[in-house]
Design an enzyme around this catalytic site. Structure first.
Site, PDB file in Angstrom:
ATOM      1  N   CYS A 117       0.555  -0.998   0.478  1.00  0.00           N
ATOM      2  CA  CYS A 117      -0.478  -0.043   0.365  1.00  0.00           C
ATOM      3  C   CYS A 117       0.769   1.837   0.336  1.00  0.00           C
ATOM      4  CB  CYS A 117      -1.145   0.026   0.883  1.00  0.00           C
ATOM      5  SG  CYS A 117      -2.212  -0.995   0.971  1.00  0.00           S
ATOM      6  N   CYS A 170      11.757   5.494  34.071  1.00  0.00           N
ATOM      7  CA  CYS A 170      11.506   6.721  34.631  1.00  0.00           C
ATOM      8  C   CYS A 170      10.686   6.399  36.387  1.00  0.00           C
ATOM      9  CB  CYS A 170      10.930   7.860  34.333  1.00  0.00           C
ATOM     10  SG  CYS A 170      12.338   9.139  33.619  1.00  0.00           S
ATOM     11  N   HIS A 227      11.727  17.898  35.439  1.00  0.00           N
ATOM     12  CA  HIS A 227      12.069  18.312  34.065  1.00  0.00           C
ATOM     13  C   HIS A 227      11.143  19.372  33.533  1.00  0.00           C
ATOM     14  CE1 HIS A 227      14.086  14.272  33.569  1.00  0.00           C
ATOM     15  NE2 HIS A 227      12.494  13.815  33.625  1.00  0.00           N
ATOM     16  N   CYS A 261       6.964  13.940  37.281  1.00  0.00           N
ATOM     17  CA  CYS A 261       7.849  14.639  35.724  1.00  0.00           C
ATOM     18  C   CYS A 261       8.116  15.712  35.808  1.00  0.00           C
ATOM     19  CB  CYS A 261       6.802  14.205  34.889  1.00  0.00           C
ATOM     20  SG  CYS A 261       5.882  12.511  34.378  1.00  0.00           S
TER      21      CYS A 261
END
Lengths: 257, 140
Positions: free
Chosen positions: A75, A218, A177, A173
Site C-alpha cells: 500500500c 522513569c 523535567h 515528572c
C-alpha cells in the site's frame, strides 16, 4: 490599587497555568544536554547504533506478514514520500477508528488488522524497527500534533499525569523535567523530558527503547508502579508531551545517555 | 475582604506549621542504638538507596557528580540540631509541604508506589539514625 494588582496577578497565574510548555522559553531537546561524544554518535548514521532499527525496518517493510499476503509496501510503495511527516503528527485521532492512537498503536492495528498477522508486542524488535523506520522519514521535521477538541482531553490527562507526584520518592515528572531541567542530578543534566528522538538507543540500557519504555524506566526509578504499555495513561502522556514539545525536530532514531 | 482571608489563612498556616514542628520537635532518636556516623556515610554512598548526594553536595567528600537540586549539606550541623535534621530526613514535608525531597521514613500521602516498595520506607529506623549522626559531623 490593591484590586487591579490582584486581578493582574490572577490573570498572569491563569495564563501560566494554561500554557502547557516548560516555564521558560521554547522547548529544548535532550540532545542539547548530551555530551559532544553522545551527540556525535547520534549525528553519524554510520556510528548511530539505532540506525540498526531503521535498516531492520526496511527489511520488514517488504515482508509478507502472512504467506503470500500483503506487505507494508503493497500500500505504501514509496516510503520516503508516503511516510514523510507522519510520525511528527502522532499520537493522533485515527480517522478510521475515531480513537486516539500512538504510532506504535497504529502499526500494531495495521499488522493485526489489514495484514492479518499476530500483533507485535510493545518493545519487540519488529515494532521498534517499524516505528524507527517511519520516524526516520520525519527526521528534522517539527513535532506537530494537532490540538483539537478531540485531542484536548488526552492532552489534559497527560498533563495531569506529568504533574502528579508518585512513587515512594514522591516525585512528578514536572518536579525534575519542568522545574529543574538543566541542573545536575548526580552526573546527569536533567532534560526537559521531550520525546522527539524515540525510538532511541539508550547507553544506560545498551538497548533500544520506545517512548513508553522511557516512561516505564522513569517511573520505576522513582519507585512508582508504571502504567502498562499501550495504556490510556501512557497514550495521554505521549500526546501531552508531543504538544509540550511542539516544534522540536524529530531526531529518530536518537541516541540518549 | 481578601486581605482578611489572606491573614486568616496565614494564621492557620502558621499555627499548623508550629503544631507540626511542635509535634515532631519532641521526636527523639527512633532507636535505642545511637547513630553511627561511619555507617551513615556508607548508607549515603550506597548506590541501591536514594542517596543524599543525588540532590545535595557535601564538599568534604571526594565523590564525583554530586547533586545540585537541594541546598548544600556543608555545615548543616551548625544550622540544625540532630532532632531537626532527623525530622527533615523522616519527612521534610512536615517542614515544607511542597518540598521535592522524598520522605525517608514515611509511607503516608504517596500515590502509585511500586509493588516492591508498597508500605515500605526508604530508610529503616537505624539508617535514619546513622545518616543523622553522619550529617551531625558536618560542622563548619
Amino acid at each position: 490599587m490593591m484590586k487591579p494588582l490582584l486581578i493582574l496577578v490572577g490573570f498572569l497565574s491563569g495564563a501560566v497555568a494554561a500554557w502547557a510548555g516548560p516555564p521558560d522559553g521554547p522547548p529544548v531537546s535532550g540532545y542539547q544536554m548530551m555530551t559532544p561524544e553522545t551527540q556525535q554518535l547520534q549525528d553519524d548514521d554510520f556510528l548511530n547504533p539505532a540506525m540498526f532499527l531503521v535498516d531492520r525496518g526496511i527489511t520488514l517493510w517488504g515482508r509478507e506478514w502472512t504467506q503470500g499476503g500483503a506487505t507494508c509496501q503493497s500500500c505504501h510503495s514509496d516510503i520516503a514520500s508516503d511516510m514523510a511527516g507522519v510520525a511528527a503528527r502522532y499520537p493522533r485521532i485515527d480517522p478510521v477508528s475515531g480513537q486516539m492512537v500512538s504510532l506504535e498503536g497504529k502499526i500494531i492495528s495495521e499488522i493485526a488488522g489489514r495484514l492479518g498477522a499476530p500483533a507485535p508486542d510493545y518493545e519487540s524488535e519488529d515494532l521498534l524497527a517499524l516505528t524507527a523506520l517511519i520516524g526516520f522519514q520525519s527526521r528534522g521535521m517539527p513535532m506537530n500534533v494537532a490540538v483539537t477538541p478531540d485531542s484536548g482531553p488526552w492532552i489534559a490527562k497527560g498533563k495531569e499525569i506529568f504533574e502528579t507526584r508518585r512513587g515512594q520518592l514522591n516525585l512528578s515528572c514536572a518536579n525534575c523535567h519542568q522545574d529543574h531541567w538543566g541542573e545536575k542530578l548526580r552526573g546527569d543534566t536533567l532534560s526537559q523530558g521531550h520525546i522527539n528522538a524515540f525510538p532511541v538507543y539508550r547507553l544506560t540500557w545498551s538497548d533500544f527503547g520506545s517512548r513508553q519504555r522511557m516512561f516505564t524506566w522513569c517511573m520505576e526509578s522513582i519507585r512508582s508502579e508504571p502504567y502498562a504499555y499501550g495504556s490510556e495513561e501512557f497514550l495521554a502522556m505521549e500526546t501531552y508531551l508531543a504538544v509540550r514539545g511542539a516544534g522540536l525536530p524529530i531526531e529518530t532514531p536518537g541516541v540518549r545517555r | 475582604m481578601l486581605d482578611r482571608t489572606f491573614r486568616k489563612n496565614l494564621l492557620l498556616w502558621t499555627s499548623a506549621v508550629c503544631a507540626a514542628s511542635a509535634a515532631f520537635a519532641d521526636t527523639g532518636p527512633l532507636t535505642e542504638v545511637p547513630g553511627d556516623p561511619a555507617r551513615g556515610l556508607a548508607i549515603l554512598r550506597d548506590g541501591s538507596l536514594p542517596s543524599c548526594l543525588i540532590c545535595h553536595q557535601i564538599s568534604s567528600l571526594p565523590d564525583r557528580d554530586q547533586g545540585q537540586l537541594g541546598p548544600t549539606l556543608d555545615g548543616v550541623a551548625g544550622r540544625f540540631t540532630a532532632d531537626e535534621l532527623r525530622l527533615r530526613i523522616i519527612d521534610a514535608r512536615k517542614i515544607s509541604p511542597e518540598t521535592i525531597m522524598p520522605a525517608y521514613y514515611a509511607t503516608d500521602g504517596l500515590f502509585r508506589v511500586g509493588r516492591n516498595w508498597a508500605g515500605k520506607t526508604i530508610y529503616d529506623p537505624q539508617q535514619v539514625e546513622d545518616v543523622t549522626a553522619y550529617l551531625m559531623t558536618l560542622a563548619d
